[in-house]
Scaffold this active site. Structure first.
Site, short mmCIF file in Angstrom:
data_model
loop_
_atom_site.label_atom_id
_atom_site.label_comp_id
_atom_site.label_asym_id
_atom_site.label_seq_id
_atom_site.Cartn_x
_atom_site.Cartn_y
_atom_site.Cartn_z
N GLN A 58 -6.06 14.95 -0.99
CA GLN A 58 -4.93 15.85 -1.26
C GLN A 58 -4.78 16.13 -2.75
O GLN A 58 -4.97 17.25 -3.21
CB GLN A 58 -3.65 15.27 -0.69
CG GLN A 58 -2.42 16.15 -0.94
CD GLN A 58 -1.15 15.56 -0.33
OE1 GLN A 58 -1.05 15.34 0.87
NE2 GLN A 58 -0.18 15.29 -1.18
N THR A 59 -4.44 15.10 -3.54
CA THR A 59 -4.13 15.33 -4.96
C THR A 59 -5.32 15.88 -5.74
O THR A 59 -6.47 15.61 -5.42
CB THR A 59 -3.66 14.04 -5.65
OG1 THR A 59 -4.62 13.02 -5.41
CG2 THR A 59 -2.31 13.59 -5.13
N GLY B 66 -8.70 7.58 -2.41
CA GLY B 66 -9.41 6.32 -2.23
C GLY B 66 -10.50 6.48 -1.19
O GLY B 66 -10.31 7.18 -0.19
N ARG C 85 6.07 -27.16 -13.64
CA ARG C 85 6.13 -27.09 -15.10
C ARG C 85 7.35 -27.82 -15.62
O ARG C 85 8.47 -27.63 -15.13
CB ARG C 85 6.19 -25.62 -15.54
CG ARG C 85 6.18 -25.40 -17.04
CD ARG C 85 4.84 -25.75 -17.63
NE ARG C 85 4.71 -25.36 -19.02
CZ ARG C 85 3.61 -25.61 -19.74
NH1 ARG C 85 2.57 -26.22 -19.21
NH2 ARG C 85 3.54 -25.24 -21.00
N GLN D 97 16.12 -19.82 -16.03
CA GLN D 97 15.02 -19.61 -15.09
C GLN D 97 15.59 -19.18 -13.73
O GLN D 97 15.11 -18.23 -13.12
CB GLN D 97 14.21 -20.91 -14.97
CG GLN D 97 12.85 -20.76 -14.29
CD GLN D 97 11.77 -20.31 -15.26
OE1 GLN D 97 12.02 -19.99 -16.43
NE2 GLN D 97 10.54 -20.25 -14.78
N ARG E 191 16.84 -15.62 -13.42
CA ARG E 191 15.81 -14.58 -13.37
C ARG E 191 15.03 -14.67 -12.05
O ARG E 191 14.66 -13.66 -11.47
CB ARG E 191 14.84 -14.75 -14.54
CG ARG E 191 15.51 -14.51 -15.90
CD ARG E 191 14.70 -15.14 -17.03
NE ARG E 191 13.48 -14.40 -17.33
CZ ARG E 191 12.45 -14.90 -18.00
NH1 ARG E 191 12.47 -16.16 -18.43
NH2 ARG E 191 11.38 -14.18 -18.24
N THR F 187 3.90 5.33 -8.12
CA THR F 187 3.59 6.75 -8.34
C THR F 187 2.94 7.41 -7.13
O THR F 187 3.00 8.62 -7.01
CB THR F 187 2.71 6.93 -9.60
OG1 THR F 187 1.73 5.88 -9.66
CG2 THR F 187 3.54 6.86 -10.87
N GLU G 15 2.37 8.36 -2.99
CA GLU G 15 3.26 8.71 -1.87
C GLU G 15 4.65 9.11 -2.38
O GLU G 15 5.66 8.68 -1.84
CB GLU G 15 3.38 7.53 -0.91
CG GLU G 15 2.21 7.38 0.03
CD GLU G 15 2.02 8.60 0.92
OE1 GLU G 15 3.00 9.11 1.47
OE2 GLU G 15 0.87 9.04 1.04
N ASP H 180 6.26 10.20 -6.37
CA ASP H 180 6.66 9.54 -7.62
C ASP H 180 8.10 9.06 -7.46
O ASP H 180 8.96 9.77 -6.92
CB ASP H 180 6.56 10.52 -8.78
CG ASP H 180 7.08 9.92 -10.06
OD1 ASP H 180 6.30 9.26 -10.76
OD2 ASP H 180 8.30 10.09 -10.35
#
Lengths: 664, 664
Positions: A137-138, A177, A310, A330, A333, A422, A424, A426
Site C-alpha cells: 500500500q504505502t 514487509g 539489583r 523506582q 515509575r 506510525t 496502521e 500514525d
C-alpha cells in the site's frame, strides 16, 4: 538438587494465586493452555534460539529468519497445528518475518475484498503457501493519506487487462514487509483508471516473482529498503521497494467484492456495503492493542525482576544494599507501567468483543455503532502504542546501565516495537480522527441522536460540566464511581471547551487545524477514560482464585490514579477536582505502591513468559543475572581474539609513534 | 549550474541574519570559525565517511573505529592542530572511540588526582599516546554507589606494592569505555586497605597490557562486554570487563594528591582540599549539558528539514499536499524542541562560566558556592539529558515511517545518546541530590545562611508563597518578569510543600525515602526555572545581527510557555496561576508557533551542521530526500543479489511443498 531461584523469597511473599492470575491474563483456560504448550515447544527447539540475534549481520539475520519461518511451517504441518496454534507459534518464534504479512495482511485482504470466485481461486494456494503474498500500500511519498497514492492501474479494454505503473519516483511502493525478497505475490493498491477517469484507490493481486526461479517478472523492480532501527529487531524483515513499468495483469485480479470493472471497462459498485472495510480496521487495531499489552508486559517483567535483584545504596553495618525495587522513585515509575500492562490487556479483550459485535451488526446492515467503534479503536490503538513505546524505554532506564546491553533484551524490544506508533495509522492522525468524532458528538448533544457506546457519558454532559468531586480523604479515591466520574468530567469538559473554541472560527476546518494540539489532548482524555472504565467493568465480573481480584483492583487504582497525577493540569484546571484532592490522590497512590510491592514478582510471573521468549539476562526467571551477564559478554565476536583485529595497523603505530610512516 | 536546493524558498523567508545566529550558537566568532573549518575538513576526508556504519558487523565496526582514531591522530599531528582543534576533530568524527576516554577521563583523572611528580611522570607519555588509558570505576554489581565498589588494593609493606584484586564476580570492572580491547593502562578505583583497615575508594594507575605485543599482563583478564543498543552507535566502543587476580603495582601508582600511603603503610591526607573533586564534576557535567544541546539540535535539524519536504493531505484541486511543518500538531511537538536546543545551549554556556568561577574560588579556598554549584550542575545534567533522549525519539516519530530507517540518522543518534541518562550519575539519583539540597535550603530560610546563586529566589520565599500572577491577556505572557515569577513561585511552593510533608515524619530519612517521587518533581521545577532564567539573562545582553535577538526572544518564550503547558498541574494546583491564565499561555504559545514557522529552516541552518555530521538522508541541506532514500536502499547487503541467500534451502521447499523432505 534444587533449582537455583534468587526470586524464591519474593515469590513466597505473593498474596494471591499466581496460577489463576495466569488464566486471567491469557483470557481463558483454553488460551492459557495453548500458549503455555506452544511457548515451551518453541523454547525447547534449538532452531528457534535467538540469544545471538543482535550479533548477526543483516544477511545472516535474514537467512536465519527464512530458516525459522520454514522450520515453523514444517512443525505446523508435522504437528497438524490448528490455525490458533500456528498463530501462537509464529508469535513465540518472535522474529518478524514475511509470514506475518502473508497470514496477517495478504490473506485477510483477499478474504475481505475478494469476490467468492476470487477467494476460491487464491485462498487455497495461499493457505498451502504455494504462493507467498504481501500487502503493498504505502509509497515513498505517501503514507497516512491513502487517497494520495500515485501508482496507477489503467484498464486496457483491448486486452482485458490492467496496466500497473509507477509514474513517479515518489510512487514507488515502500515499506511493505515481506516484499523485498520473499514474496511472490502482492495485493497492490493503485488508482483505478478506466477510460481516462480516475476512480480512486483499489486493490489488485499482482504476481511479482517467477514461481520457478524467484526472479522478478518483467517490468518489476523490487528490493529491500535497507537497515532499520536497532540490531536484530525488524532487520529480520525484508521491508521492500517496488516499481512497476507497465506491468499487465488480467482484469479478474482486481479485488472486486465492493467495486467492479466490467469487460467493457465500466466501473460499478456491488451492493456489498463499503463500511465492511471498517470492520477489518477494527480487527487489525484490536490485535495491535493486545500486542501492546504483550510488549509492555514483557518490558515490565524484565524491569521488575531485575529491580528485585539489583541492589544499590543503603547498606547498613556491611550488610547487603537495598533492592532498588524498594525505592519509591523506582516504584512510582515501574508500578504504573505494570498496571498499564494489565489495563491494556483488558481493554484489548473488550475490543475483541467489540469487533464481534460490530461484525454481527454489519451482517445485519446495522451501521449505527460503526463510527463510534471506529473512533474508539483508532484512539485506543494510538493511546496504547504510544504508551507502550515510552514504557519500554522507561523500563530500560529502570535497569540502569545494564539495560543498555543488548543482552538485557530491552534495546531490541524497543526497536522492534516503535513502528507500531506510525504504522496502521500514525498515532497523532488517529487522535485527530477521534477528536473529530468527539466534536461531532458534542455538536449533536440535545438532538435526536444520542451518543452511544464509549461516548454514552457525553449524554450526561450537562451534569458532568458542573459536578463536584467529593473526595475528602485519600481512601475516597479507591471508589470506582469517584474515579469514573472524575475521568468522565475531565473528558467531557475538555471536549466541550474545544467545541466552544472551535465555534469562534468562521471556517470550522481552519479552527480545527488551528486548535488541533488541544483537540489531541481532548482525544487522549477520552481514550484514557475508556481504558479506566473497561478495567473497572472487568472487575465487576466474577473472578476466581485467592486474592486475584484484589490484586486487579489495586492495579486498576494504580493505573487510574497515576494517569490522574500525570495529567493533573487537566483535572484541576477544568475544575473537576481541587488541588487538595489531587494531593490526596497522590497520597493514595503511594499507599497503593506499598500494596503492590510484595506481589510485584508474582504479578509479572503471571504473564507466564519463558526465558526464551523474554530473551533477557536481566529478566531471567531464576534471577541469576550477574553470572549470566558475565558469561554472555564473552560470546561477542570481538572477544574471539585477545588482541583485536586492527591492532597492528592502527594501535601499535600510535603507541610506537610510527604514525607518520604508517599506511592508513 | 545552480546547486539543487529544495529548501531555497524556506530559506528566503527567514526574518533574521543566519550568519550572525551561527556565531551566537557557536558561542563566539572564534569558536564558530574553528568548528566550521574542522567540520569541513572531516567531512571531506573519505576515511571519515560514516554513511555505511549501521551495516558493519561488530568486528568491522570496531576496526573501522580504530582506523578513524589513528587517522584523526595522524591528521592532528600533521596539521599541528591545537588542543581545541583536536577536540573538535574528535567531535566531528562522531564515532565513540577509546580516544574519548583517554583524553576525556584518563588524562583529567591524573591531572586532578595525581601529585606533581605523578603528573610529570605520566602526562607526557599520555599526551603522546605512548600509552592509552581508560577510567575503570563501575563494577558489574556497582554503579551509582561508588562507595560500594568491591575491588581491593591492599598495601604490602614487604614489597612496597599494592595488590589489586577482584574478590567477587560482582567486583568485575564493567562498562569502562576503551577498556575491552584498546587500552594499555587504566585508572582503577579500588578500596584501599592498609594493615587490615579499609580506607574507602581511591584511584590507582594500573598497566593492563604489554606495550610490546598488547597481550594482557599476568593476573589480568580483560575483554569486551558485548553488543549494546542499536546498530553502529556505541558498538564502536570497546566497553570492557576486567578482573584482577592479585596484580601487583608499585606504591607510587596510587593517585596521591589528596591522600597518601607512606613507605611504612601509613595512610594520611595532604592539605589539598577534598572538594577539588567536585570541581571536576562541575566540568564534566557542563560538557554533558553542551553535548545535550548538540544531540538535540541535530535531531531537531533533521526533523525540521524533513517536515518542510514531507507533504501529506490537504491537496486542493490536484495541487501539492500540505507540508507537514504547517500542521499545528507538528509545530506543537517540534518547535518546543527547537527552543529547547537553544535553551540548553545557553544554559551550557552559563555552566561553563560557573565552572571557571568555582575553580577560581576553590583556588582561593572559598567553598561557599560549591554545594549550590554542585546541585545546580547535577540537576541540569539530569534535566537536559532526559529531555534530549526523549526529544530525539520524538523527532524520529515526527519523521513518520521514514524516521525508522537507519538512513534517517535518528535511530543511531538515539541509541548513541541515551546512555547519557544513566552515566555520570543516574538522572533520578541526581535529582534526589538536588532535592536534598533544596530541602536544606528551605530549612535554613530565616537563618544567617542566605541562599546563593540559582537558589537566591528562595530568599524571597515568603513573597513567592503568596504572590499572584497578573496575566490578563495572552500577550502578558511575553513579559520576562511574569514568566520568571511564575516559575519561581512554582519551584518555591513545590519545595516548601515537600518540606512541610517531610516535617511530619519523625525520621527525616524515612520521610525523604517515602516522598522521593514528589521531591524529584520539585527538583525538576527548580531546574526548569534555571534554564528559563539563564535564557532570559542571555537576552539582556547585546546581541548583534538583524533580527537575531528577536528570534531568540520568541524561542525563549516558546520554551517557557511549552514547559508551563506541559506542567500545568504544578502551576495551577500550587495556585501560582489560574486555569484561565494557563489557557492564555496556551493561546500565546500557538501565536508564537506562527512566528517561528517562517524562520524554522533558518533556525536549524544556524547550527551549521554539515551533511556528513548529520548523516541523515531526511535532514539533507538541499532537501533532496526521496531520490537519495531510493539510492541508499540499494546499498544494503541484502540487495547484493536479486534472489536472496537462503531461497533454495528455505523458500523454494515451502513453495514447492517439499518441506517434509527438506533438511532444515
Amino acid at each position: 538438587m534444587e533449582a537455583l531461584d534468587y526470586h524464591a523469597g519474593e515469590r513466597s511473599k505473593a498474596e494471591f494465586d499466581v496460577e489463576e492470575m495466569k488464566i486471567v491474563w491469557a483470557g481463558s483456560r483454553h488460551a492459557y493452555e495453548i500458549s503455555d504448550r506452544i511457548a515451551r515447544l518453541v523454547a525447547s527447539d534449538p532452531v528457534f534460539r535467538k540469544d545471538n540475534r543482535t550479533m548477526l549481520s543483516r544477511k545472516d539475520l535474514f537467512k536465519d529468519t527464512l530458516k525459522k519461518a520454514a522450520h515453523a511451517w514444517k512443525r505446523i504441518i508435522e504437528l497438524r497445528l490448528s490455525e490458533e496454534e500456528a498463530s501462537r507459534m509464529r508469535f513465540f518464534v518472535d522474529q518478524p518475518a514475511f509470514t506475518d504479512l502473508h497470514w496477517g495482511m495478504f490473506i485477510p485482504a483477499i478474504k475481505g475484498q475478494g469476490t467468492e470466485e476470487q477467494q476460491q481461486k487464491w485462498l487455497p494456494v495461499a493457505y498451502k503457501m504455494q504462493i507467498i503474498g504481501c500487502y503493498a500500500q504505502t509509497e515513498l511519498g505517501h503514507g497516512s493519506n491513502v487517497q494520495g497514492l500515485e501508482t496507477t492501474a489503467t484498464f486496457d479494454p483491448q486486452t482485458d487487462e490492467f496496466v500497473i505503473h509507477s509514474p513517479t519516483l515518489t510512487s514507488s511502493k515502500w515499506w511493505p514487509g515481506g516484499l523485498g525478497k520473499a514474496s511472490t505475490h502482492a495485493v497492490v493498491y493503485a488508482r483505478l483508471i478506466t477510460d481516462g477517469q480516475d476512480h480512486g484507490v483499489h486493490g489488485f493481486i499482482v504476481q511479482l516473482r517467477s514461481l520457478d526461479d524467484h526472479l522478478p517478472l518483467p517490468g518489476i523492480t523490487v528490493g529491500d529498503i535497507g537497515m532499520k532501527f536497532g540490531s536484530g529487531a525488524y532487520n529480520s524483515m525484508d521491508n521492500g521497494v517496488l516499481r512497476f513499468d507497465h506491468v499487465r495483469i488480467p482484469r479478474d485480479q482486481m479485488l472486486m467484492r465492493v467495486s467492479q470493472v466490467t469487460r467493457e471497462g465500466k466501473y460499478m459498485h456491488s451492493d456489498v456495503p463499503r463500511q465492511l472495510v471498517y470492520g477489518t480496521m477494527v480487527y487489525v487495531r484490536q490485535q495491535i492493542v493486545l500486542d501492546a499489552s504483550c510488549a509492555l508486559s514483557r518490558a515490565v517483567c524484565i524491569a521488575t525482576r531485575y529491580s528485585a535483584v539489583r541492589r544499590q545504596f543503603g547498606s547498613q553495618n556491611g550488610g547487603p544494599e537495598t533492592q532498588v525495587i524498594n525505592y519509591k522513585t523506582q516504584q512510582s515509575r515501574l508500578f504504573p507501567l505494570l498496571a498499564s500492562a494489565y489495563a491494556f490487556r483488558f481493554v484489548g479483550e473488550w475490543l475483541n468483543w467489540l469487533y464481534t459485535d460490530v461484525t454481527q451488526r454489519l451482517q445485519a446492515n446495522d451501521f449505527s455503532t460503526l463510527s463510534e467503534a471506529h473512533a474508539c479503536t483508532a484512539g485506543l490503538k494510538s493511546l496504547t502504542t504510544t504508551a507502550t513505546a515510552d514504557a519500554i524505554e522507561e523500563c530500560r532506564k529502570l535497569c540502569g546501565g545494564h539495560g543498555y546491553l543488548s543482552s538485557s533484551g530491552l534495546p531490541e524490544l524497543f526497536a522492534v516495537y516503535v513502528p507500531a506508533c506510525t504504522y496502521e495509522g500514525d498515532n497523532i492522525v488517529l487522535l485527530l480522527q477521534v477528536a473529530r468524532f468527539l466534536m461531532k458528538t458534542v455538536a449533536q448533544l440535545g438532538s435526536e441522536k444520542k451518543p452511544v457506546g464509549t461516548t454514552a457519558y457525553m449524554g450526561r454532559a450537562e451534569y458532568l460540566m458542573q459536578c463536584h468531586c467529593d473526595v475528602q480523604r485519600a481512601e475516597d479515591w479507591l471508589k470506582p464511581s469517584v474515579i469514573v466520574e472524575a475521568f468522565e468530567a475531565r473528558a467531557a469538559r475538555m471536549s466541550v471547551a474545544c467545541a466552544k473554541s472551535l465555534s469562534k472560527f468562521s471556517n470550522p476546518e481552519e479552527g480545527f487545524a488551528e486548535l488541533s494540539a488541544d483537540l489531541v489532548e481532548a482525544a487522549v482524555a477520552h481514550c484514557q477514560l475508556i481504558v479506566v472504565s473497561k478495567f473497572i467493568e472487568k472487575l465487576q465480573r466474577d473472578i476466581p482464585g485467592k486474592g486475584v481480584k484484589r490484586q486487579m483492583e489495586i492495579l486498576c487504582n494504580v493505573y487510574a490514579l497515576s494517569i490522574l497525577h500525570k495529567h493533573l493540569g487537566d483535572f484541576v484546571s477544568t475544575g473537576c477536582i481541587t488541588p487538595k484532592q489531587g494531593a490526596l490522590a497522590n497520597e493514595q497512590l503511594r499507599l497503593l505502591y506499598t500494596q503492590v510491592r510484595p506481589n510485584a514478582i508474582a504479578l509479572v510471573d503471571a504473564f507466564n513468559y519463558t526465558d526464551h521468549y523474554l530473551s533477557s539476562v536481566l529478566g531471567r526467571y531464576d534471577g541469576n543475572v550477574y553470572a549470566k551477564l558475565y558469561e554472555e559478554a564473552w560470546k561477542d565476536p570481538l572477544n574471539d581474539t585477545v588482541v583485536p583485529d586492527g591492532y597492528h595497523e592502527y594501535i601499535r603505530p600510535i603507541l610506537k609513534q610510527q604514525l607518520r610512516t604508517a599506511r592508513l
